[in-house]
Design a protein around this motif. Sequence first.
Motif, PDB file in Angstrom:
ATOM      1  N   CYS A  23      16.823  52.701 -18.608  1.00  0.00           N
ATOM      2  CA  CYS A  23      16.627  52.462 -17.181  1.00  0.00           C
ATOM      3  C   CYS A  23      16.060  53.666 -16.455  1.00  0.00           C
ATOM      4  O   CYS A  23      15.588  53.541 -15.347  1.00  0.00           O
ATOM      5  N   LEU A 132      17.478  45.350 -16.077  1.00  0.00           N
ATOM      6  CA  LEU A 132      16.225  45.138 -16.787  1.00  0.00           C
ATOM      7  C   LEU A 132      15.885  43.658 -16.931  1.00  0.00           C
ATOM      8  O   LEU A 132      14.712  43.287 -16.985  1.00  0.00           O
ATOM      9  N   TRP A 167       9.805  50.687 -17.072  1.00  0.00           N
ATOM     10  CA  TRP A 167      10.780  49.611 -17.280  1.00  0.00           C
ATOM     11  C   TRP A 167      10.153  48.545 -18.170  1.00  0.00           C
ATOM     12  O   TRP A 167       9.224  47.854 -17.757  1.00  0.00           O
TER      13      TRP A 167
END
Length: 247
Positions: A23, A132, A167
């Motif tokens: 992250c 995510l 990401w």
Amino acid sequence: MKVKYKRFILPICVAAGLALSVCGTANTVLSAEVLSPPAQPEENAPSPAKPENPPESAAEERTKILIAYFTWAENTVADDPSAVDVDAAASASVLAFGHAAQMAAWIQAKTGGDLFSIITADPYSSGCDECLDRAADEKADNARPALSGSVGNMDEYNVVFLGCPDWRAACPMAVFTFLDSYDFTGKTVIPFCAHGTSGPASSVRDIRAALPAVTVLDAAGVQRPGMDAPLSTARATVETWLEGLKY
């Protein structure tokens, strides 16, 4: 732009190095060399006072730099704030400095630019997997998450450093909300990215595609400063990159 509530990182996220490495949030208390970012530029900010000593050139006089960045650490809240034990760890570890924010602070120290944190109106989960998953859904939908603040004096800036974490091999979609919110005609955009082992992946390419008529320079990428790359090494990488760009 003041945020209406404090944003915390769960202790479990601070401890779980693997989750945070995906992250893009620091999982350690940063050393004294870490610079805290100043407040974001206010909307309709007044013009700065003229320097006592005139600039060496007209080009120097015209250059005004904004350093805009997105970081998970400033876009999440603890699901259970009462579970955060401030006394169990240094307070700096509770409000962990995100990797992209760390890079932004180093850029600010070298360039003197203004910092602006890109913050979504709807915070992301403090659980890495949930965060995510939402990021993947937003990417699939080409979403533009609403932001909670704006740069009221964007017209004054002609150089914009733009940073984010990688990401799932892409930029967080809030970055594109930011890009869609302003006219970048005549500006120079300079990306920077905190990433894992895959590197910046498609992030820089996607930024260039979103700004087809804008000058977008080569990016700096650092593999999770403070986690995978020592802070001193990461900072030296950023500073060498800036010197190559003449900043």
